[in-house]
Structure formats: structure tokens, C-alpha cells
Enzyme design. Structure first.
Site, PDB file in Angstrom:
ATOM      1  N   HIS B 175       0.669  -1.151  -0.804  1.00  0.00           N
ATOM      2  CA  HIS B 175      -0.358  -0.009  -0.276  1.00  0.00           C
ATOM      3  C   HIS B 175       1.097   1.205   0.013  1.00  0.00           C
ATOM      4  O   HIS B 175       0.972   1.964  -0.932  1.00  0.00           O
ATOM      5  CB  HIS B 175      -0.732  -0.081   1.385  1.00  0.00           C
ATOM      6  CG  HIS B 175      -1.754   1.246   1.255  1.00  0.00           C
ATOM      7  ND1 HIS B 175      -2.590   1.276   1.344  1.00  0.00           N
ATOM      8  CD2 HIS B 175      -1.075   2.783   2.181  1.00  0.00           C
ATOM      9  CE1 HIS B 175      -3.336   2.706   1.390  1.00  0.00           C
ATOM     10  NE2 HIS B 175      -2.196   3.017   1.867  1.00  0.00           N
ATOM     11  N   GLU B 176       1.292   1.530   1.090  1.00  0.00           N
ATOM     12  CA  GLU B 176       2.218   2.784   0.581  1.00  0.00           C
ATOM     13  C   GLU B 176       3.683   2.010  -0.050  1.00  0.00           C
ATOM     14  O   GLU B 176       3.905   3.873  -0.644  1.00  0.00           O
ATOM     15  CB  GLU B 176       3.985   2.054   2.425  1.00  0.00           C
ATOM     16  CG  GLU B 176       3.016   2.272   3.727  1.00  0.00           C
ATOM     17  CD  GLU B 176       1.974   3.422   3.744  1.00  0.00           C
ATOM     18  OE1 GLU B 176       2.327   4.378   3.224  1.00  0.00           O
ATOM     19  OE2 GLU B 176       1.334   3.196   4.198  1.00  0.00           O
ATOM     20  N   HIS B 277      -8.677   8.280   3.793  1.00  0.00           N
ATOM     21  CA  HIS B 277      -9.430   6.743   4.332  1.00  0.00           C
ATOM     22  C   HIS B 277     -10.408   6.553   4.271  1.00  0.00           C
ATOM     23  O   HIS B 277     -10.600   5.131   5.047  1.00  0.00           O
ATOM     24  CB  HIS B 277      -8.613   6.131   5.283  1.00  0.00           C
ATOM     25  CG  HIS B 277      -7.097   6.605   5.344  1.00  0.00           C
ATOM     26  ND1 HIS B 277      -6.602   7.857   5.387  1.00  0.00           N
ATOM     27  CD2 HIS B 277      -6.286   6.275   4.820  1.00  0.00           C
ATOM     28  CE1 HIS B 277      -4.749   8.173   4.886  1.00  0.00           C
ATOM     29  NE2 HIS B 277      -4.697   7.273   5.156  1.00  0.00           N
TER      30      HIS B 277
END
Lengths: 100, 358
Positions: B175-176, B277
Site C-alpha cells: 500500500h505504501e 481513508h
């Protein structure tokens, strides 16, 4: 020292920290009231230091980085990971840990 | 490393490249990628054998200046619980595993992400030019987060009360890194709907890296983000569910997973850059619906459509969900024709309430 007058160290001070964003997107908000605390002077000195050179508008921040709003008395400043000053980092972690 | 296209030096792929990657590259609009791939394919007559993953082990290699790297260059640093980045270098590409599991997990996770981008989409690292990947572990004290600072990934240890070490989940690492992919492509603005798309793209490719690593089909995958990251005392499975946004956790301390799964429940908020988010749950569920409708390996068709949109050059930095949705419909048509894929894309967006007509 900022142009703003330094708060009277005898007055109780309310320090709020709000943290939003982060990978989990879970917000946390805590505050510490220095009134009646033996370490009030220490808290107030830390809060003043954290406000120094802080921004009055939220920075863009980085993806998944935490965003913070620090309110001391009637002033709110903003900062975001990883660009915190040492005093901001210390204040944030102490309020979020000790705040009720 | 950068491609050299001058003179007589042709870029070459200097390591073992799976045939389907070469096939993909050979169709690339970028001649610098396509030409050497075509040469390799032609020379080895691999087109007819491209389903055989082992076929390319014998591709002639000419290590040369200017080749598109087909291997990652990872460097891991240890912040030693401080906050100075990147910290002390502890593992470079090719080094043996260290005694620190966080370092080794991050190293492996970065490698898995590089592998998916290259194998499935023919892209060399997040910038398409083999950009070295940098990660720092043990950031801060009991730090409950991981982030991408624009140049590198940063992982905290978690406090052990709510979160464990952020390197435990490969989808979190991916994800990062996917934030880096987005930064180098559509560069979606991290605010409002474009920010939620930025987050969703990271969840999508995070989950795809996990699925690819485990060899899971759309049906077999858990479609969770951050499974294993919550401490044992927390009531929850993960941080987010792409399959059923809003159901990942329900806990006394954390509260309930607030993610919406359709536009009817879209959250307007000032916090979290406009709920990036939170509202990411909507495009996340659209992707899950598409991937499960198509079946098989999610990274192949559903992932390809998303990748095409992200990297295609038409997605604007301030795109809203509807623009992204329209482009996925177009991308499905471009790549697969007027077929099941395009219909499935239309249906997925319709189910989450995002319009696909201008």
C-alpha cells in the site's frame, strides 16, 4: 518567543491535541488541563515551545501521515508527520498518552 | 538508473524476465520498452511458449549501462525508535537477511511489490525506470502508523496494545509503495475524492500484491487490508475490508469501522483530508465486485484495467470517482473489446452508485 504575550504561568491552561489521518484513518482527540497539576509549569513551557514556528493553516502532509491540530488556550496550530519539531512531537505524544 | 537510447546501445533486459512480461512490454507504446522486448521474443521464439513461465531462464543477458532494471534495488534503514529519516542502513539489495524480522519483512514486501508491477504489468519499479526502493523500520516509539513521505516508506512498531509492527502485513507495505506508484503516474491529489481514489488505488495494489504472493484467486482472497496488524486484544479482523467496507473491526477502543461501501453513504468531513481513508471504501468495493465477477486472478484483468487507468495519462490529479469510473470503462473496452470485462466494470460501479456516463 513569539510576539504574542506569554501566558501567565499561574493560569490553568487547556492543551488539546487532535490527530487525524494515518494509515488506519482513526481520529484521536485528547486534552490536558494544567490546572492543579504539579507539573503545570513544565506543560506550559512545552506548549509554548510547540506553538513557536507552527502554522496557522493545515499543511498538506504526506500520504498516510498523521495530521495534528494543537490547541493551547485560544490558539490552534497545525502540523503533520514527519515534519514536527521536537517540542511538537513530545507534546503530542504526552497529551495523547496522558490526556483524558 | 535511466534508459539510454542513444547510439547503438539498445536497452536490454538483464535478468530473467517471464515471457508474459516480454509479451506485454513488446506491446508497449514506449519504443524503449517495446523494441528490446520484441527482439528478445523474436530471437527466442517465445510467443508460442509464453504460458511456460520457465521458458525465459535462458534469455541471453548482456548486463549493460542503460538497461531497464528487472530486479529491485532495495535498501532498508533502522530508525532505532528515533524519528530521523532514513536512519542507519541495515540491509542493501542482495545482502543476507538480518536478525531483525521487521527489516526482512519490509525487504520481502518491497520485493513482492516490485515483482507484481514487473510480472503483471511490465513496469520496472514505481517510476517505470527501476527506481530504488527505500524503507525505514522502527520509526518512533510505539508508533502506530506507516506512511510514504514522497521518497521512501516508513514503518512504526505499533504500541502492541492496538497495533502490531506495521511490517507484518505485506498488503500494508505494498500500500505504501503504491503511493509512490501513484505519485509517479496520475499523482492524484490527496484530498477529497481524488484523495480517496489515491487511497483506494493503494489498497487495490496492496491487496493484489498479497493475492499474487499467495497465489490466490479473487474467490480465495480475504480482501482485507491490514489483516494481522491489530493487536490480539482488539475486536476486529483488519483495518479495512474491500469486500464489505465498514465491517473490518468493531472495538471498544477503536470504535466501529466507519467506511462506506456506496455513494449513498459517502462521508463529507473536513478531517483526514476530506475522509480519504473513509470514502476509499466505495472504489475499493467496486474493484472487489469487478474482480469477483470476472473470477480468476484479480491482478490479471481487473488489476490490469485499474493499472491502465492509473498510468494511462488521462486520469487527472483532481479526478472524482465518476471520472475514474468512466476511464475504467474505456480501459476495459480498449484492452478487452466490447466483452464481459466492460460489462462487469459498468455493473461494479453501478452497484456502488458511481455514475459511468458523463
Amino acid at each position: 518567543m513569539s510576539a504574542r504575550a506569554a501566558p501567565d504561568r499561574q493560569d490553568p491552561m487547556r492543551i488539546q491535541v487532535s490527530r487525524t489521518g494515518g494509515f488506519a484513518g482513526i481520529a484521536r482527540r485528547h486534552e490536558v488541563d494544567t490546572g492543579g497539576r504539579a507539573d503545570a509549569a513544565e506543560w506550559q513551557a512545552l506548549a509554548e515551545e510547540a506553538l513557536r514556528s507552527a502554522r496557522d493553516t493545515p499543511p498538506t502532509g504526506v500520504p498516510d501521515g498523521f495530521r495534528y491540530a494543537i490547541t493551547v488556550g485560544d490558539r490552534t496550530v497545525y502540523c503533520a508527520d514527519p515534519d514536527l519539531t521536537g517540542a511538537q512531537r513530545t507534546l503530542i505524544s504526552r497529551v495523547l498518552k496522558e490526556g483524558a | 538508473m535511466h534508459l539510454r537510447t542513444d547510439g547503438d546501445l539498445h536497452p536490454v533486459f538483464c535478468t530473467i524476465v517471464p515471457p508474459h512480461v516480454l509479451d506485454h512490454l513488446s506491446r508497449s507504446a514506449d519504443a524503449r520498452l517495446a523494441d528490446p522486448a520484441r527482439r528478445t521474443l523474436a530471437a527466442d521464439g517465445l510467443r508460442r511458449d509464453r504460458r511456460r513461465a520457465t521458458a525465459l531462464a535462458a534469455v541471453p543477458t548482456t548486463p549493460g549501462v542503460g538497461a531497464v532494471p528487472t530486479k529491485p534495488h532495495r535498501t532498508l534503514y533502522d530508525c532505532g525508535n528515533g524519528t530521523t529519516l532514513p536512519g542507519r542502513k541495515v540491509r542493501d539489495e542482495g545482502d543476507k537477511p538480518t536478525s531483525d524480522a521487521s527489516v526482512n519483512r519490509a525487504y520481502a514486501g518491497l520485493g513482492a511489490t516490485f515483482e507484481l508491477l514487473l510480472s503483471a504489468y511490465g513496469r520496472s519499479s514505481i517510476d517505470g525506470k527501476g527506481l530504488p526502493l527505500i524503507g525505514s523500520v522502527h520509526y518512533g516509539e510505539e508508533y502506530n502508523n506507516a506512511f510514504f513521505d514522497g521518497e521512501q516508506m516508513v514503518f512504526g512498531d505499533g504500541d502492541g496494545e492496538i497495533f502490531l509492527d506495521f511490517t507484518v502485513a505485506v498488503d500494508v507495505i505494498a500500500h505504501e509503495l503504491a503511493h509512490g506508484l501513484t505519485q509517479h503516474t496520475a499523482n492524484l491529489r490527496y484530498e477529497g475524492q481524488s484523495g480517496a481514489l489515491n487511497e483506494s488505488v493503494s489498497d487495490v495494489f496492496g491487496s493484489l500484491v498479497k493475492q499474487y504472493s499467495l497465489g490466490q484467486s479473487a474467490e480465495q482472497a480475504d480482501w482485507l487490508i491490514g489483516a494481522g496488524l491489530l493487536a490480539p486484544r482488539v475486536s476486529g479482523d483488519a483495518l479495512r475490508s474491500m469486500k464489505a467496507p465498514g465491517t473490518a473491526y468493531d472495538d471498544d477502543v477503536l470504535g466501529k469501522d466507519p467506511q462506506p461501501g456506496s455513494m449513498a453513504d459517502y462521508i463529507e468531513t473536513e478531517e483526514d483530508n476530506g475522509g480519504v481513508h473513509l470514502n476509499s471504501g466505495i472504489p475499493n468495493r467496486a474493484f472487489h465486485l469487478l474482480a469477483t465477477a470476472l473470477g480468476g486472478n484479480s491482478w490479471e484483468r481487473a488489476g490490469q484495467i485499474w493499472f491502465d487507468v492509473l498510468t494511462g495519462g488521462e486520469l487527472t490529479a483532481n479526478a472524482d470517482f465518476a471520472q475514474f469510473a468512466r476511464l475504467t470503462v474505456a480501459a476495459a473496452g480498449d484492452r478487452f473489446g466490447a466483452a464481459d470485462e466492460r460489462e462487469a466494470v459498468l455493473k461494479a460501479w453501478s452497484e456502488v452508485g458511481v455514475p459511468t456516463k458523463a
